[in-house]
Motif scaffolding. Structure first.
Motif, PDB file in Angstrom:
ATOM      1  N   GLY A 295       0.798  -1.214   0.000  1.00 14.01           N
ATOM      2  CA  GLY A 295       0.000   0.000   0.000  1.00 14.01           C
ATOM      3  C   GLY A 295       0.831   1.265   0.000  1.00 14.01           C
ATOM      4  N   LEU A 296       0.127   2.404  -0.020  1.00 18.56           N
ATOM      5  CA  LEU A 296       0.788   3.704  -0.045  1.00 18.56           C
ATOM      6  C   LEU A 296       0.895   4.332   1.333  1.00 18.56           C
ATOM      7  N   LEU A 297       0.199   3.752   2.332  1.00 10.83           N
ATOM      8  CA  LEU A 297       0.198   4.336   3.674  1.00 10.83           C
ATOM      9  C   LEU A 297       0.830   3.441   4.726  1.00 10.83           C
ATOM     10  N   GLY A 298       0.572   2.151   4.644  1.00  5.10           N
ATOM     11  CA  GLY A 298       1.074   1.246   5.664  1.00  5.10           C
ATOM     12  C   GLY A 298       0.246   1.284   6.932  1.00  5.10           C
ATOM     13  N   CYS A 299      -1.050   1.527   6.782  1.00  3.29           N
ATOM     14  CA  CYS A 299      -1.944   1.488   7.929  1.00  3.29           C
ATOM     15  C   CYS A 299      -3.293   0.970   7.483  1.00  3.29           C
ATOM     16  N   HIS A 300      -4.088   0.546   8.456  1.00  2.00           N
ATOM     17  CA  HIS A 300      -5.418   0.033   8.144  1.00  2.00           C
ATOM     18  C   HIS A 300      -6.446   0.838   8.914  1.00  2.00           C
ATOM     19  N   LEU A 301      -7.424   1.400   8.184  1.00  2.00           N
ATOM     20  CA  LEU A 301      -8.488   2.187   8.798  1.00  2.00           C
ATOM     21  C   LEU A 301      -9.787   1.406   8.772  1.00  2.00           C
ATOM     22  N   VAL A 302     -10.583   1.563   9.808  1.00  6.71           N
ATOM     23  CA  VAL A 302     -11.907   0.949   9.852  1.00  6.71           C
ATOM     24  C   VAL A 302     -12.930   2.054  10.099  1.00  6.71           C
ATOM     25  N   PRO A 303     -14.062   2.018   9.403  1.00  5.94           N
ATOM     26  CA  PRO A 303     -15.076   3.068   9.607  1.00  5.94           C
ATOM     27  C   PRO A 303     -15.741   2.938  10.970  1.00  5.94           C
ATOM     28  N   LEU A 304     -16.164   4.065  11.512  1.00  4.39           N
ATOM     29  CA  LEU A 304     -16.863   4.073  12.806  1.00  4.39           C
ATOM     30  C   LEU A 304     -18.367   3.930  12.579  1.00  4.39           C
TER      31      LEU A 304
END
Length: 242
Positions: free
Chosen positions: A233-242
């Motif tokens: 990926g381009l960020l190296g993080c994983h986001l989850v919606p609230l």
């Protein structure tokens, strides 16, 4: 031909939502909670319909003909066309909902700001000044720049662009570039912002609660999406919606 999931090839393979086939609601007459419900419904249907296109291996701009002008025989063209039309209608509905939602939010916060301290706004919300300052980013004056968190950082890879920017697991995302809680469309707009800004810094506003702290602090970060950092990926993080 593509696999048909319904006897009627002219219909999308997912439910079209409560307003399909009927006159759309007059968004100008809806309350703020009702507008939020419409927003969530539209975004959920857009996500489902996008999955229909993805199942055929196409998007909104993919050609439905071969290089020599014949209809493609590897996809259900009728279904793709109908799904695209529905997506266009939903996108227009989403714009209308967002327009009236921003107006409703402005009116709501104006009532909060003008009401005497300790009294309630017409909908019963406390009119304390902190309610306004915590919900609106006063630094921009943008009616859409609302500070309500819409995503949580689930993981951050070491040595990644996210880690270098200072993003931490557990951070709550309040804005990601121009993306905020009213327009993130189940985080799809975050993905678009990342793809469109590779190599360019994005301002990310997060809410962070440190160990032992009773209140979260607001942190502004500069995050630059980039490749070849050693991970995916381009960020190296994983986001989850609230």
């Amino acid at each position: 031909m593509g696999i048909l999931m319904d006897d009627n090839i002219h219909a999308p393979t997912v439910a079209s939502g409560p307003t399909s086939g009927v006159t759309p609601p007059d968004f100008s007459k809806l309350s703020m909670p009702e507008l939020m419900q419409q927003k969530e419904r539209i975004e959920a249907e857009l996500t489902a319909l996008s999955s229909v296109l993805s199942s055929h291996g196409v998007n909104m701009n993919s050609s439905l003909t071969t290089f020599d002008g014949f209809p493609r025989d590897d996809i259900d063209i009728a279904q793709v066309r109908t799904t695209r039309v529905r997506i266009i209608h939903l996108r227009n509905d989403h714009k209308d909902v967002m327009k009236y939602l921003e107006k409703a939010l402005h009116a709501h916060f104006a009532q909060l700001q003008n009401a005497p301290a300790g009294e309630s706004a017409p909908n019963g919300t406390s009119a304390a000044p902190v309610a306004l300052s915590s919900a609106v980013d006063d630094s921009t004056g943008n009616p859409g720049a609302l500070g309500t968190p819409f995503a949580r950082v689930n993981t951050v890879e070491s040595a990644s662009p996210a880690a270098e920017a200072g993003l931490k697991t557990g951070d709550l995302i309040r804005s990601f570039g121009t993306v905020h809680w009213l327009n993130h469309e189940r985080l799809s707009k975050v993905a678009e912002a990342v793809q469109q800004n590779e190599g360019r810094p994005l301002t990310v506003k997060v809410s962070r609660k440190t160990d032992g702290a009773t209140e979260a602090v607001e942190v502004d970060l500069q995050l630059t999406p980039r490749r070849n950092w050693g991970g995916r990926g381009l960020l190296g993080c994983h986001l989850v919606p609230l």
